[in-house]
Design a protein around this motif. Sequence first.
Motif, PDB file in Angstrom:
ATOM      1  N   VAL A   1      84.766 -80.961  10.732  1.00 31.63           N
ATOM      2  CA  VAL A   1      83.966 -80.507   9.600  1.00 31.63           C
ATOM      3  C   VAL A   1      83.799 -78.998   9.727  1.00 31.63           C
ATOM      4  N   ARG A   2      84.052 -78.297   8.632  1.00 30.05           N
ATOM      5  CA  ARG A   2      83.812 -76.858   8.583  1.00 30.05           C
ATOM      6  C   ARG A   2      82.760 -76.602   7.520  1.00 30.05           C
ATOM      7  N   ILE A   3      81.787 -75.807   7.854  1.00 28.39           N
ATOM      8  CA  ILE A   3      80.773 -75.416   6.881  1.00 28.39           C
ATOM      9  C   ILE A   3      80.817 -73.901   6.754  1.00 28.39           C
TER      10      ILE A   3
ATOM     11  N   ILE B   1      79.842 -71.426   9.761  1.00 32.75           N
ATOM     12  CA  ILE B   1      78.706 -71.773  10.613  1.00 32.75           C
ATOM     13  C   ILE B   1      79.232 -72.656  11.742  1.00 32.75           C
ATOM     14  N   PRO B   2      79.044 -72.268  13.009  1.00 35.65           N
ATOM     15  CA  PRO B   2      79.560 -73.086  14.112  1.00 35.65           C
ATOM     16  C   PRO B   2      78.834 -74.436  14.202  1.00 35.65           C
ATOM     17  N   ILE B   3      79.623 -75.502  14.446  1.00 34.40           N
ATOM     18  CA  ILE B   3      79.061 -76.859  14.573  1.00 34.40           C
ATOM     19  C   ILE B   3      79.689 -77.514  15.788  1.00 34.40           C
TER      20      ILE B   3
ATOM     21  N   ILE C   1      78.361 -85.799  10.718  1.00 36.36           N
ATOM     22  CA  ILE C   1      78.485 -85.380   9.320  1.00 36.36           C
ATOM     23  C   ILE C   1      79.685 -86.061   8.671  1.00 36.36           C
ATOM     24  N   ALA C   2      80.843 -86.053   9.350  1.00 32.64           N
ATOM     25  CA  ALA C   2      82.065 -86.649   8.797  1.00 32.64           C
ATOM     26  C   ALA C   2      81.876 -88.135   8.520  1.00 32.64           C
ATOM     27  N   ASN C   3      81.312 -88.857   9.463  1.00 37.18           N
ATOM     28  CA  ASN C   3      81.121 -90.303   9.286  1.00 37.18           C
ATOM     29  C   ASN C   3      80.133 -90.614   8.167  1.00 37.18           C
ATOM     30  N   ALA C   4      79.058 -89.833   8.058  1.00 36.92           N
ATOM     31  CA  ALA C   4      78.062 -90.066   7.006  1.00 36.92           C
ATOM     32  C   ALA C   4      78.672 -89.815   5.621  1.00 36.92           C
ATOM     33  N   ILE C   5      79.412 -88.720   5.469  1.00 38.40           N
ATOM     34  CA  ILE C   5      80.014 -88.407   4.172  1.00 38.40           C
ATOM     35  C   ILE C   5      81.080 -89.436   3.820  1.00 38.40           C
ATOM     36  N   ARG C   6      81.905 -89.824   4.801  1.00 41.48           N
ATOM     37  CA  ARG C   6      82.933 -90.839   4.541  1.00 41.48           C
ATOM     38  C   ARG C   6      82.309 -92.141   4.049  1.00 41.48           C
ATOM     39  N   ALA C   7      81.229 -92.549   4.677  1.00 40.81           N
ATOM     40  CA  ALA C   7      80.572 -93.804   4.292  1.00 40.81           C
ATOM     41  C   ALA C   7      80.031 -93.717   2.867  1.00 40.81           C
ATOM     42  N   MET C   8      79.440 -92.582   2.512  1.00 40.96           N
ATOM     43  CA  MET C   8      78.909 -92.427   1.156  1.00 40.96           C
ATOM     44  C   MET C   8      80.028 -92.392   0.117  1.00 40.96           C
ATOM     45  N   VAL C   9      81.108 -91.670   0.408  1.00 45.03           N
ATOM     46  CA  VAL C   9      82.209 -91.549  -0.544  1.00 45.03           C
ATOM     47  C   VAL C   9      82.962 -92.870  -0.682  1.00 45.03           C
TER      48      VAL C   9
ATOM     49  N   GLY D   1      93.124 -89.471   2.831  1.00 46.86           N
ATOM     50  CA  GLY D   1      93.446 -88.086   2.495  1.00 46.86           C
ATOM     51  C   GLY D   1      92.339 -87.145   2.907  1.00 46.86           C
ATOM     52  N   ARG D   2      92.545 -85.877   2.633  1.00 41.14           N
ATOM     53  CA  ARG D   2      91.567 -84.844   2.968  1.00 41.14           C
ATOM     54  C   ARG D   2      90.394 -84.943   2.006  1.00 41.14           C
ATOM     55  N   LEU D   3      89.195 -84.920   2.547  1.00 42.66           N
ATOM     56  CA  LEU D   3      87.980 -85.021   1.750  1.00 42.66           C
ATOM     57  C   LEU D   3      87.301 -83.659   1.726  1.00 42.66           C
ATOM     58  N   GLU D   4      87.018 -83.148   0.544  1.00 39.27           N
ATOM     59  CA  GLU D   4      86.345 -81.869   0.407  1.00 39.27           C
ATOM     60  C   GLU D   4      85.062 -82.046  -0.383  1.00 39.27           C
ATOM     61  N   VAL D   5      84.000 -81.434   0.102  1.00 38.26           N
ATOM     62  CA  VAL D   5      82.708 -81.487  -0.570  1.00 38.26           C
ATOM     63  C   VAL D   5      82.238 -80.060  -0.770  1.00 38.26           C
ATOM     64  N   PHE D   6      81.868 -79.702  -1.997  1.00 31.96           N
ATOM     65  CA  PHE D   6      81.371 -78.356  -2.283  1.00 31.96           C
ATOM     66  C   PHE D   6      79.925 -78.458  -2.750  1.00 31.96           C
ATOM     67  N   ILE D   7      79.052 -77.680  -2.151  1.00 31.64           N
ATOM     68  CA  ILE D   7      77.644 -77.659  -2.546  1.00 31.64           C
ATOM     69  C   ILE D   7      77.260 -76.216  -2.817  1.00 31.64           C
TER      70      ILE D   7
END
Length: 195
Positions: free
Chosen positions: A150-152, A159-161, A169-177, A187-193
């Motif tokens: 995950v890159r933010i 921001i270093p993670i 973060i990756a597992n939570a977003i994957r589960a929601m999507v 495939g590659r998952l991208e989220v923009f906020i």
Amino acid sequence: MPYVVCLIGPDCQEKEQILENLPQALGPKGLKTGIIKKKQNLDKAPPDTLELAEKGFVLKAQAKEKTLPQLLEAFFSEHDLVLTTAHDQAKKAKLELVLSGNPGQDPGVRAYISEKPIDSGKPTFSPTDLAGLAEFVAKEVMPEKEPARVRILLSGERIPIKGFVQDIIANAIRAMVASLRSGDKPGRLEVFIDK
């Protein structure tokens, strides 16, 4: 971040052809490959100009303005592999083109590209055997796939993670999507906020 393999040896037409054609041979191996090469015929450009090419798209950048990690982050973040002739001093895996004489002594060389066999204990591929070279790179040079990262970026600044937090973060977003329609496709998952 993509894996980097340096193509070293004399600057010549054979080297250019290997650099430009090997990405196509790597495509069936499931590897999205980009290239970074030194710009040839520098009659109007400073000697540190690089030419980045990927699927016909050419971008010029100054080597002094971009380090290899910055180039990878800026232009190749969606690639699996980047082949380069511009960073032969980098401590990366290398493929060495040997046209005549003996190969160099670079310890990073994983294979040789030569018309003649090279007695080194390392594989040697003909410059025309791009399918064999691609197979070797995919199976023997590329590292095992790492877990999703995950890159933010906040206003363009990364921001270093830590790895553990990236996994959460990756597992939570994957589960929601995955619960969304068509959200379970690979495939590659991208989220923009936007803040």
